[in-house]
Write an enzyme that holds these catalytic residues in place. Structure first.
Site, short mmCIF file in Angstrom:
data_model
loop_
_atom_site.label_atom_id
_atom_site.label_comp_id
_atom_site.label_asym_id
_atom_site.label_seq_id
_atom_site.Cartn_x
_atom_site.Cartn_y
_atom_site.Cartn_z
N TYR A 22 0.84 -1.20 0.00
CA TYR A 22 0.00 0.00 0.00
C TYR A 22 0.87 1.25 0.00
CZ TYR A 22 -3.22 3.54 1.85
OH TYR A 22 -3.95 4.68 2.04
N GLU A 44 -11.25 5.60 5.93
CA GLU A 44 -10.58 6.29 7.04
C GLU A 44 -11.51 6.39 8.24
OE1 GLU A 44 -7.53 6.93 7.24
OE2 GLU A 44 -6.79 6.97 5.17
N TRP A 52 -4.90 0.40 10.44
CA TRP A 52 -5.10 0.48 8.99
C TRP A 52 -4.94 -0.90 8.35
CZ3 TRP A 52 -7.74 3.12 5.88
CH2 TRP A 52 -7.48 3.15 4.51
#
Length: 213
Positions: A22, A44, A52
């Site tokens: 990522y 988010e 995350w």
């Protein structure tokens, strides 16, 4: 022949191969379409209070559950869809976050109906300078612009968009560049120099479409 030095990444990006991919391929690259910005904003918000990595592992399930994050389709979700989402083990089953995502889709459509767009609103808060962190401890969690963006989004009917979430969105889609100065990804968006000065025009600016703050 001397070997090239290993890439420099933020510490979080070294914790799992999914995070590394990522970081190397996506984080900080410009996203300027409404569906893309809506997806990132939604993810988010779901990440709030979680890691995350958890979100990345569930990303495809999120995309399937939320109709590819098409704002028009998500805005049409009702109680039946909410109950189905709450029963979906592939995503984060949090009613408040689910209802917020649906409400944010409706707010996105309201912007479009008013002749505006989510992408233009978000990108209008691009600062004149970006941070230039030398180590992870210098990466901010929010900024004056993210506080103003959160306030504006709430005014426009969005929820789960505090200053920290807004700043995470801004870093994710290239509005600011918080890659370490020594990182091989510093400046990857094409919008920022290593020292934090701008190297390119903000999206929409050539058409004069950036909004006044």
């Amino acid at each position: 022949m001397d070997e090239a030095p290993p890439p420099t990444r933020s510490n979080w990006a070294e914790q799992d191969p999914l995070l590394t991919a990522y970081y190397d391929e996506e984080w900080g690259m410009p996203v300027t379409d409404d569906a893309g910005v809506f997806e990132r904003l939604s993810l988010e918000a779901f990440q709030s209070g979680l890691s995350w990595l958890t979100i990345l592992r569930k990303r495809e399930a999120f995309r399937e559950a939320f109709a590819g994050f098409d704002p028009e389709r998500v805005a049409a979700f009702g109680e039946a869809e909410i109950e189905a989402l709450l029963a979906n083990a592939g995503i984060i089953r949090n009613r408040r976050k689910i209802e917020s995502t649906i409400g944010n889709a409706r707010a996105t459509l309201a912007l479009a109906a008013a002749g505006d767009s989510l992408a233009r609103v978000v990108w209008s808060f691009m600062p004149e300078r970006s941070p230039a962190p030398r180590h992870d401890g210098e990466v901010p969690a929010s900024s004056a612009e993210s506080k103003a963006l959160a306030k504006e989004l709430k005014r426009r009917g969005f929820s789960f968009v505090g200053p920290t979430t807004a700043y995470a969105l801004m870093t994710a889609i290239g509005i600011v560049d918080v890659h370490l100065v020594s990182s091989h990804r510093r400046g990857c968006s094409g919008l920022w120099n290593a020292d934090g000065t701008r190297s390119g025009d903000a999206p929409f600016s050539k058409q004069g479409a950036l909004l006044a703050r």
